[in-house]
Design an enzyme around this catalytic site. Structure first.
Site, PDB file in Angstrom:
ATOM      1  N   HIS A 339      -9.919  27.302  55.149  1.00  0.00           N
ATOM      2  CA  HIS A 339      -9.591  25.580  56.725  1.00  0.00           C
ATOM      3  C   HIS A 339     -10.927  25.398  56.265  1.00  0.00           C
ATOM      4  CE1 HIS A 339     -12.323  27.589  59.531  1.00  0.00           C
ATOM      5  NE2 HIS A 339     -11.626  28.675  59.566  1.00  0.00           N
ATOM      6  N   CYS A 357     -12.490  34.317  56.750  1.00  0.00           N
ATOM      7  CA  CYS A 357     -12.048  32.855  56.669  1.00  0.00           C
ATOM      8  C   CYS A 357     -12.343  32.702  55.062  1.00  0.00           C
ATOM      9  CB  CYS A 357     -11.593  31.497  57.402  1.00  0.00           C
ATOM     10  SG  CYS A 357     -10.386  32.858  58.551  1.00  0.00           S
TER      11      CYS A 357
END
Length: 431
Positions: A339, A357
């Protein structure tokens, strides 16, 4: 332990001492050359004259219907016509309902059974005729009649994660789910009714992830531009404890370009290739030591243009956070995503600061979101934690040998094909 109806589809109603493998997935033409074999009693009566007098000589070939038994009642709607044929160079099978309408279908790959194209009608009477012709060109026929069971009250719904005409990445597994757990002793029957047809030719296998989910992946990533169709012919199929398949399922998809992402923790870079050529290199920030990213091969599960990460329930009021996120692509069920992270752009390419992430800049997040699709694979290397199988679509995180072990049927590699073949579609064995 099983309902009587469950047993009717198996020879003699007894599975002991053998493992019925269902019927092979590849439905061939209705006419097939067969080698000589032994005839078997217990089915329809072979026809033919007797030697002597003015009667013509009996045909060299002989045919016998094995299942369903003659005049059988309560036959599952999923039944196939099983037969034997001896001294036959050609064998055909015909099935008609009580109104005389022909039922479409075809011989299975082993040439020993004929499978209707779909589930039969419930509570209907059918007549089947098997005709075997030898090198004397004299046909021998066997006919019998049977009646299917009434519509069962307990039915299992079968669903596919993918829909018709969907375009997916080269790492996308085929995912089939059942609304009720399939007992282990019935999974081979189900898998024997599951077919995958690919163009071009690609070797693959089904793998039972759980009693309610089975997946299929090729040995290597799907070839870019492939067409893939799969069918689960389980309508009316006994699935244990008085449950039956609700309906057949067919899906056709297409594979997009081969977009593959590789992240190296050592360099803090993501390399993106399309059809084997590098198209972009992206600085990243992975999970810090206390919350490392997982090393392994994952697949993009879903894409969210905008979302909110809320970890208060998971991490508590001191460690938790609630943050708006752009260009999120889920990789694991545990919450690892690719992301955009504008707050870490200064650390990207240099140091890991995320909660697990793969952080990229806003510009690179937008570019990735535009150029990837569900099913695109990503491999992360060199982090402190290994990816756990089952945490996402981790089908590619297993070796081919490990994956094959999840099949309910013994795996038989297909005949070696020309690696350059790109034309004729091929049906993959239902292993």
């Amino acid at each position: 332990m099983r309902a009587v109806q469950d047993q009717l589809i198996r020879r003699g109603g007894d599975r002991r001492g053998r493992r019925r493998r269902g019927f092979a997935a590849a439905v061939l033409a209705v006419t097939l050359a067969l080698t000589a074999g032994c005839t078997d009693g217990g089915g329809g009566k072979p026809s033919g004259g007797q030697d002597g007098g003015d009667q013509p000589p009996a045909p060299k070939a002989a045919a016998t219907i094995v299942e369903p038994k003659a005049d059988a009642k309560e036959v599952p709607a999923s039944t196939a016509i099983t037969f034997t044929a001896s001294e036959a160079e050609q064998t055909t099978v015909e099935l008609k309902d009580s109104a005389g309408a022909a039922v479409e279908g075809g011989l299975t790959a082993d040439g020993k059974s004929w499978l209707p194209a779909g589930a039969l009608k419930y509570g209907e009477t059918y007549t089947t005729t098997v005709t075997a012709t030898g090198d004397d060109d004299r046909p021998a026929t066997a006919s019998s009649t049977f009646t299917t069971m009434a519509k069962p009250g307990q039915q299992v719904r079968i669903s596919s994660f993918l829909g018709d005409d969907q375009v997916v990445g080269v790492g996308m597994p085929l995912i089939v789910k059942f609304s009720r757990a399939i007992p282990e002793d019935y999974r081979d029957d189900v898998q024997g009714r599951m077919t995958v047809t690919t163009s071009p030719v690609q070797e693959g296998v089904w793998h039972w992830v759980s009693p309610t989910e089975v997946r299929y992946r090729p040995k290597e990533f799907w070839r870019a531009g492939s067409t893939v169709s799969y069918r689960i012919q389980a309508g009316g199929l006994p699935l244990g404890d008085g449950w039956y398949g609700r309906a057949d399922l067919s899906v056709g998809i297409k594979v997009g370009p081969a977009v593959v992402m590789t992240v190296d923790n050592r360099t803090k870079r993501m390399t993106v290739t399309r059809d084997g050529s590098v198209i972009k290199t992206i600085p990243v920030s992975l999970g810090k030591k206390s919350t490392p990213s997982s090393s392994g091969t994952m697949v993009v599960i879903e894409k969210l243009r905008k979302t909110v990460f809320d970890t208060f329930e998971e991490l508590g009021p001191e460690e938790g956070y609630r943050t708006k996120i752009d260009y999120a692509q889920r990789l694991t069920w545990g919450g690892e995503f690719i992301h955009a992270a504008p707050w870490s752009e200064g650390q990207q390419g240099q140091v890991n600061v995320s909660h697990g992430c793969v952080n990229v800049s806003m510009a690179n997040g937008a570019w990735l979101f535009t150029n990837t699709r569900v099913g695109d694979p990503i491999t992360v290397k060199g982090t402190e934690r290994k990816l756990q199988n089952g945490n996402g679509w981790t089908d590619w995180n297993m070796s081919w040998e490990q994956y094959v072990k999840g099949s309910a049927l013994p795996y038989e590699p297909p005949a070696e094909a020309d690696p350059e073949q790109t034309g004729e579609p091929t049906v993959t064995p239902t292993n």
